[in-house]
Design a protein around this motif. Structure first.
Motif, PDB file in Angstrom:
ATOM      1  N   ARG A  50     -18.722  -3.382  12.334  1.00  0.00           N
ATOM      2  CA  ARG A  50     -17.883  -2.316  12.885  1.00  0.00           C
ATOM      3  C   ARG A  50     -17.240  -1.469  11.794  1.00  0.00           C
ATOM      4  O   ARG A  50     -16.915  -0.289  12.025  1.00  0.00           O
ATOM      5  CB  ARG A  50     -16.786  -2.909  13.774  1.00  0.00           C
ATOM      6  N   GLU A  51     -17.059  -2.065  10.594  1.00  0.00           N
ATOM      7  CA  GLU A  51     -16.391  -1.344   9.521  1.00  0.00           C
ATOM      8  C   GLU A  51     -17.224  -0.170   9.004  1.00  0.00           C
ATOM      9  O   GLU A  51     -16.709   0.689   8.293  1.00  0.00           O
ATOM     10  CB  GLU A  51     -16.066  -2.304   8.379  1.00  0.00           C
ATOM     11  N   GLU A  52     -18.516  -0.135   9.363  1.00  0.00           N
ATOM     12  CA  GLU A  52     -19.350   0.995   8.977  1.00  0.00           C
ATOM     13  C   GLU A  52     -18.977   2.257   9.752  1.00  0.00           C
ATOM     14  O   GLU A  52     -19.226   3.376   9.297  1.00  0.00           O
ATOM     15  CB  GLU A  52     -20.822   0.669   9.210  1.00  0.00           C
ATOM     16  N   VAL A  53     -18.395   2.088  10.945  1.00  0.00           N
ATOM     17  CA  VAL A  53     -18.109   3.237  11.807  1.00  0.00           C
ATOM     18  C   VAL A  53     -16.633   3.361  12.165  1.00  0.00           C
ATOM     19  O   VAL A  53     -16.216   4.368  12.740  1.00  0.00           O
ATOM     20  CB  VAL A  53     -18.955   3.178  13.100  1.00  0.00           C
ATOM     21  N   ILE A  54     -15.828   2.357  11.852  1.00  0.00           N
ATOM     22  CA  ILE A  54     -14.397   2.403  12.144  1.00  0.00           C
ATOM     23  C   ILE A  54     -13.643   1.866  10.932  1.00  0.00           C
ATOM     24  O   ILE A  54     -13.853   0.728  10.524  1.00  0.00           O
ATOM     25  CB  ILE A  54     -14.034   1.581  13.396  1.00  0.00           C
ATOM     26  N   GLN A  55     -12.790   2.687  10.355  1.00  0.00           N
ATOM     27  CA  GLN A  55     -11.963   2.282   9.226  1.00  0.00           C
ATOM     28  C   GLN A  55     -10.518   2.676   9.520  1.00  0.00           C
ATOM     29  O   GLN A  55     -10.274   3.633  10.252  1.00  0.00           O
ATOM     30  CB  GLN A  55     -12.436   2.947   7.936  1.00  0.00           C
ATOM     31  N   ALA A  56      -9.577   1.932   8.931  1.00  0.00           N
ATOM     32  CA  ALA A  56      -8.171   2.200   9.221  1.00  0.00           C
ATOM     33  C   ALA A  56      -7.325   1.991   7.971  1.00  0.00           C
ATOM     34  O   ALA A  56      -7.644   1.151   7.125  1.00  0.00           O
ATOM     35  CB  ALA A  56      -7.680   1.294  10.354  1.00  0.00           C
ATOM     36  N   TRP A  57      -6.233   2.761   7.877  1.00  0.00           N
ATOM     37  CA  TRP A  57      -5.327   2.641   6.738  1.00  0.00           C
ATOM     38  C   TRP A  57      -3.942   3.181   7.129  1.00  0.00           C
ATOM     39  O   TRP A  57      -3.789   3.947   8.078  1.00  0.00           O
ATOM     40  CB  TRP A  57      -5.861   3.426   5.541  1.00  0.00           C
ATOM     41  N   TYR A  58      -2.934   2.742   6.380  1.00  0.00           N
ATOM     42  CA  TYR A  58      -1.588   3.281   6.564  1.00  0.00           C
ATOM     43  C   TYR A  58      -1.523   4.689   5.994  1.00  0.00           C
ATOM     44  O   TYR A  58      -2.099   4.981   4.935  1.00  0.00           O
ATOM     45  CB  TYR A  58      -0.547   2.394   5.900  1.00  0.00           C
ATOM     46  N   MET A  59      -0.796   5.569   6.690  1.00  0.00           N
ATOM     47  CA  MET A  59      -0.717   6.970   6.308  1.00  0.00           C
ATOM     48  C   MET A  59       0.477   7.239   5.406  1.00  0.00           C
ATOM     49  O   MET A  59       1.506   6.567   5.485  1.00  0.00           O
ATOM     50  CB  MET A  59      -0.603   7.850   7.555  1.00  0.00           C
ATOM     51  N   ASP A  60       0.328   8.267   4.572  1.00  0.00           N
ATOM     52  CA  ASP A  60       1.473   8.735   3.798  1.00  0.00           C
ATOM     53  C   ASP A  60       2.339   9.648   4.666  1.00  0.00           C
ATOM     54  O   ASP A  60       2.021   9.902   5.832  1.00  0.00           O
ATOM     55  CB  ASP A  60       1.016   9.459   2.522  1.00  0.00           C
ATOM     56  N   ALA A  61       3.440  10.136   4.089  1.00  0.00           N
ATOM     57  CA  ALA A  61       4.382  10.966   4.855  1.00  0.00           C
ATOM     58  C   ALA A  61       4.175  12.451   4.597  1.00  0.00           C
ATOM     59  O   ALA A  61       5.010  13.270   4.964  1.00  0.00           O
ATOM     60  CB  ALA A  61       5.813  10.565   4.499  1.00  0.00           C
ATOM     61  N   SER A  62       3.030  12.809   3.998  1.00  0.00           N
ATOM     62  CA  SER A  62       2.772  14.197   3.649  1.00  0.00           C
ATOM     63  C   SER A  62       2.629  15.068   4.896  1.00  0.00           C
ATOM     64  O   SER A  62       2.131  14.624   5.938  1.00  0.00           O
ATOM     65  CB  SER A  62       1.488  14.285   2.815  1.00  0.00           C
ATOM     66  N   ASP A  63       3.064  16.325   4.773  1.00  0.00           N
ATOM     67  CA  ASP A  63       2.896  17.278   5.873  1.00  0.00           C
ATOM     68  C   ASP A  63       1.710  18.215   5.621  1.00  0.00           C
ATOM     69  O   ASP A  63       1.623  19.290   6.209  1.00  0.00           O
ATOM     70  CB  ASP A  63       4.180  18.085   6.097  1.00  0.00           C
ATOM     71  N   GLU A  64       0.772  17.789   4.742  1.00  0.00           N
ATOM     72  CA  GLU A  64      -0.437  18.577   4.503  1.00  0.00           C
ATOM     73  C   GLU A  64      -1.291  18.626   5.767  1.00  0.00           C
ATOM     74  O   GLU A  64      -0.991  17.965   6.765  1.00  0.00           O
ATOM     75  CB  GLU A  64      -1.250  17.956   3.358  1.00  0.00           C
ATOM     76  N   ASP A  65      -2.359  19.398   5.695  1.00  0.00           N
ATOM     77  CA  ASP A  65      -3.320  19.547   6.797  1.00  0.00           C
ATOM     78  C   ASP A  65      -3.555  18.203   7.499  1.00  0.00           C
ATOM     79  O   ASP A  65      -3.903  17.213   6.868  1.00  0.00           O
ATOM     80  CB  ASP A  65      -4.631  20.074   6.211  1.00  0.00           C
TER      81      ASP A  65
END
Length: 406
Positions: A194-209
């Protein structure tokens, strides 16, 4: 890797264990005696991937294009490494040859010349990988490695990245770096397909795009097991054969998904809808026919919950589903072709496209579809209360029981 590619590898003696006692020039092969060649399968077990492509046609190469699309490599540049074209050449080459890791994959496609990538195996032995014109190699994040030219003193490389390039090298030791820990964990456990098609991570607080990956620095990845603890379920399926896929049929039957809805979001400009309750009914939707389309995209990214599960199956393209964890931190879930994701009723979440600006997704429902989003805060809704009780408070309850037992 095809049989032809594998055969080419062995005929060219592309990888071998190094003589680590030799004090010879680092640009020499440094074979052990007798020679100990390393197979592509051995490298694959270390997470090192390899393709043999046509470097004379890289600008129009369909196979390279597919690799980039499948793995999300949307940034590319070219680099000549030789004494004449690199400022402070000796110092740069010395840095390249210092053992280090990266927090991202290192992807290099050799267009001209040749060079060596050295990687450490599970027993900390050096393996030398000789790349020449046509070789594309991927080193996984967290692997200890180094780079040098061979005696030809020239290589022209294509460098590929997911998102904007990150150049940072973390010199050994880096055992506490999140990328190194994740790499070691993957070495000792069988990789989840499943990791080939679904990956996850914690996000930063940036207000970029909002369409950028928004990784933290250093990156903090989230496993699929951690997502399941939040009630987020996932599968990898055959998106090219979804109409006859027995596994999809079983998931639908087991979970009661009796309604199917297929949609496109392309370039933030047009939507095509299919309703599969009967024969495929195509509804054409574009800015001229869907008022406030840009506003709709904006609404998808508003934090909200639903009173039913949200089930999405990516048939082409990719996009981000952001969900809140137990501590109210954002986790970004990247779903690509073949990934199916189920967000539980009551979880706060949002959706956006990534920088490819394209996703084709199947939406599944139990019974007739319910579209209503409830923008945060809606903590009083029964669906939210049930979610909190099932997936948030359960950890606190377990802690209380453990404390009492002690």
């Amino acid at each position: 890797m095809t049989a032809w590619q594998s055969g080419f590898w062995f005929r060219s003696h592309q990888a071998w264990f190094m003589d680590e006692t030799s004090g010879e020039d680092e640009r020499l092969p440094r074979h052990c005696y007798p020679k100990e060649l390393v197979s592509p399968d051995y490298l694959a077990a270390l997470g090192v991937l390899y393709w043999r492509l046509n470097p004379e046609n890289y600008e129009n190469d369909a196979e390279l294009k597919k690799i980039r699309e499948d793995r999300g490599y949307n940034y590319m540049d070219l680099l000549d490494i030789c004494p004449e074209k690199v400022a402070d050449f000796k110092e740069k080459l010395k840095n390249f040859y210092t053992e280090h890791i990266h927090a991202d994959e290192e992807i290099r496609y050799c267009l001209e010349g040749s060079a060596y990538f050295d990687v450490r195996d599970k027993d900390d032995r050096w393996i030398r990988i000789w790349i020449k014109a046509g070789d594309l190699i991927i080193l996984p994040a967290g692997i200890y490695h180094r780079f040098t030219l061979d005696t030809g003193d020239y290589v022209k490389l294509m460098r590929l990245f997911v998102g904007e390039p990150v150049w940072t090298a973390h010199n050994r030791p880096q055992e506490d770096h999140p990328a190194r820990k994740e790499y070691i964990k993957n070495l000792v456990t069988e990789k989840d397909p499943r990791e080939e098609v679904i990956q996850a991570w914690y996000m930063d607080a940036s207000d970029e795009d909002q369409r950028l990956p928004h990784h933290k620095e250093p990156k903090e990845f989230v496993s699929l097991d951690q997502l399941s603890e939040l009630g987020v379920l996932s599968w990898k399926l055959d998106a090219d054969n979804y109409e006859t896929d027995a596994e999809l049929k079983k998931i639908r039957e087991d979970r009661g998904y009796s309604y199917v809805f297929i949609n496109y979001f392309r370039n933030n400009r047009e939507t095509i809808l299919y309703n599969q309750k009967s024969d495929i009914d195509i509804i054409e939707v574009c800015p001229a026919k869907l008022p406030n389309y840009e506003e709709k995209i904006k609404n998808f990214f508003e934090e909200h919950l639903h009173t039913d599960e949200e089930i999405r199956y990516c048939l082409a393209g990719s996009g981000y589903f952001d969900v809140r964890d137990h501590n109210d931190h954002w986790i970004r879930v990247w779903v690509k072709k073949g990934g199916i994701i189920v967000l539980p009723a009551g979880i706060y979440h949002r959706f956006t496209l990534d920088t490819d600006n394209y996703i084709k997704a199947m939406r599944l429902f139990v019974g007739d579809p319910v579209w209503t989003p409830f923008n945060r805060p809606h903590d009083h809704l029964p669906a939210r209360k049930e979610y909190v009780q099932a997936f948030v408070n359960k950890d606190h309850s377990a802690s209380a029981v453990d404390a009492a037992a002690a």
